[in-house]
Design an enzyme around this catalytic site. Sequence first.
Site, PDB file in Angstrom:
ATOM      1  N   PHE A  83     -15.550  23.122  44.897  1.00 19.88           N
ATOM      2  CA  PHE A  83     -16.767  22.374  45.185  1.00 19.88           C
ATOM      3  C   PHE A  83     -17.708  23.201  46.051  1.00 19.88           C
ATOM      4  O   PHE A  83     -17.283  23.811  47.034  1.00 19.88           O
ATOM      5  CB  PHE A  83     -16.452  21.084  45.965  1.00 19.88           C
ATOM      6  CG  PHE A  83     -15.601  20.094  45.231  1.00 19.88           C
ATOM      7  CD1 PHE A  83     -16.183  19.081  44.484  1.00 19.88           C
ATOM      8  CD2 PHE A  83     -14.224  20.170  45.293  1.00 19.88           C
ATOM      9  CE1 PHE A  83     -15.397  18.153  43.814  1.00 19.88           C
ATOM     10  CE2 PHE A  83     -13.429  19.244  44.630  1.00 19.88           C
ATOM     11  CZ  PHE A  83     -14.012  18.240  43.883  1.00 19.88           C
ATOM     12  N   ASP A  84     -18.971  23.211  45.687  1.00 17.76           N
ATOM     13  CA  ASP A  84     -19.991  23.621  46.635  1.00 17.76           C
ATOM     14  C   ASP A  84     -20.054  22.514  47.689  1.00 17.76           C
ATOM     15  O   ASP A  84     -19.671  21.371  47.428  1.00 17.76           O
ATOM     16  CB  ASP A  84     -21.331  23.761  45.916  1.00 17.76           C
ATOM     17  CG  ASP A  84     -22.472  24.048  46.877  1.00 17.76           C
ATOM     18  OD1 ASP A  84     -22.327  24.956  47.706  1.00 17.76           O
ATOM     19  OD2 ASP A  84     -23.483  23.317  46.803  1.00 17.76           O
ATOM     20  N   LYS A  85     -20.520  22.841  48.883  1.00 23.38           N
ATOM     21  CA  LYS A  85     -20.545  21.829  49.942  1.00 23.38           C
ATOM     22  C   LYS A  85     -21.843  21.033  49.932  1.00 23.38           C
ATOM     23  O   LYS A  85     -21.856  19.829  49.689  1.00 23.38           O
ATOM     24  CB  LYS A  85     -20.349  22.477  51.318  1.00 23.38           C
ATOM     25  CG  LYS A  85     -20.384  21.457  52.480  1.00 23.38           C
ATOM     26  CD  LYS A  85     -20.206  22.137  53.817  1.00 23.38           C
ATOM     27  CE  LYS A  85     -21.437  22.914  54.226  1.00 23.38           C
ATOM     28  NZ  LYS A  85     -22.613  22.041  54.510  1.00 23.38           N
ATOM     29  N   VAL A 117     -17.960  22.461  40.809  1.00 24.17           N
ATOM     30  CA  VAL A 117     -18.923  21.368  40.945  1.00 24.17           C
ATOM     31  C   VAL A 117     -20.024  21.819  41.894  1.00 24.17           C
ATOM     32  O   VAL A 117     -19.759  22.161  43.054  1.00 24.17           O
ATOM     33  CB  VAL A 117     -18.260  20.090  41.507  1.00 24.17           C
ATOM     34  CG1 VAL A 117     -19.256  18.934  41.490  1.00 24.17           C
ATOM     35  CG2 VAL A 117     -17.019  19.737  40.713  1.00 24.17           C
TER      36      VAL A 117
END
Length: 631
Positions: free
Chosen positions: A313-315, A509
Amino acid sequence: MVKIQQFFTKYRHSIVVVTTVMLVLAEAARFGVHSLLAYQAIMVVAGLIGLAPILLTAISSLEVRLISIDVLVSIAVIGAFIIGEFNEAAIVTWLFMLGEVLEDVTLQKTRSAVQQLANLAPQTALVVNDDGTTSEEDVDFLDAGTRVLVKTGAQVPVDGTVRAGSALVNEASITGESRLVTKQADDPVYAGTILENGTITVETTATGDATTFGKIIELVEEAQDSQTKTQRFIDRFAKYYTPFVLLAAVIVGLITRDFRLAITVMVLGCPGALVIGVPASTVAGIGNGARRGILFKGSDVMDRLRHVDTIAFDKTGTLTLGKPAVKDVLVLAGDRQTIIDQAVAIEQQSDHPLAQAITDLSIDRQLTPTNVKTVKGQGIRATIAGQEYRLGNQQLVAGLVENAPDLKEKTTRLAAAGNSLVIFASADRSELAIFAIKDQLRPQTAQALRQLKQLGVKHLVMLTGDNAGTAKEIAAALPIDEVHAEMLPQDKARFVEQERQQGHRIAFVGDGINDSPALSAANVAVAMGSGTDVAMDVSDFVLVKSDLANLVTGFELANKTMRNMNENIAIALLTVVLLFIGLFVGYIEMALGMLIHELSILIVILNSMRLIKYSPKVDHRQFLKPANDLK
């Protein structure tokens, strides 16, 4: 011949009705008036009427060197005529055409989700003229900047920005959720949504296919025409299986000298249920997802998604809301308000979430920067009144702050508190400040990640360009297994590639332009609907509502769809096996076999249709509503 085929296709339903009536009349002649001649004559006519469209399709198939199901049925029916089994010929053609009609009807239902979306597409708009009057015009002829009036109960006809008025808008056609959203001046609105209350004037930004609504329909339609590996295998299998059945029928005829048996083998060997079962599941599964705001860009995505064991995941904007705010401005050199004015002017040139947080600050004067240059993954440079300024991470300003007193200690303390840091520095080193910016987790994030693990995802990873302190603080509140901070876009892509090389099936994501390299490298690329067009273009499926709960739903729906495909394949193959067993032990004849064959096609279609109403096990009531929607 093409025109004749088009005629038969157009009136297929009528032909089935006519042949049905003729079969009833034939049976009436046989048992009512005991006229065998009338019975045979009516059966011959019914058989010829039914054979005509099947034979034409068979000839077209042979012209492109394809031995289709229609070829088998045509040969079988002609053979039935030759041996005088006129009733068999008529019944087989009637059953075959009836099966096609029923397939059309049931498959049309599986496309209902997309059709419902398409029916919502607005066709006209009330354009506000220069003199204040309104006129109704076709939406396809509207230009960007045109102002349209939308009243209570009407659809918003375009994507645009509210310029006057306020309203409560139902955005179910975009988000899949019937919740009312308040829209006021400067708020975005989307084509296909409905004003429940109020009146607004909207300045057009996009119309027709270019709107968010239009793109959703286009994505789903493209996806429904795509194929999984299973579908491509079935197509290849059918391509060779059909000639094999024809050859087997010939061999059976030569060995047994039973022409009727050979013809029956052709009829029973038709792989109709096998061919139709997989695309029926695909259409139904993708339609279900579209209705829920999950846009799969093809059924192959579902196939890949169910094998994913790692998700990265990107944050910012993915695990978090993506709307960070400046919590503190720590000035180490220079005037505070002057620095803020300069920083706001420069960051107005960027669409990065951290830049947007700075532009929300109050300013005393408007400045115009020049020579603006974005440094990918680091920040931005610009010149104001002849002085160069840099805003970004420590890599960008490294050459300007190496001797700054207490900078390391202050950045460490702010980062440990969970802040993202943007450092402002002038080239002459007379101005230096730290903007401490903090984002918030999406309310549903922790629960969604736990659900993903329950569904079999073994490893969850956070990849972020933020500092390690911020990343670790965010990860501490989540069931994250691995955290990588201060990563450039190419670093994220490299990590994804390494995971794939190690044999992992990884999904990424993200929502931003900087995520596109990693999205492109992943086995499955997932874009948040609140993200950039670039991220959505390179993604495999889009979460329209930017709701991680829908990522869980996507996993469940993919698994369910693929299981449904496999069920259909099993039903089709089992039917063929049982039919052949019944044939050779003497319990199945041609007409009965054709009936069972057509029933098997309907069974797999009806099985596929269960996907339309399938509700994932995720209880969305436990998730709070997301803050962002598709741009």
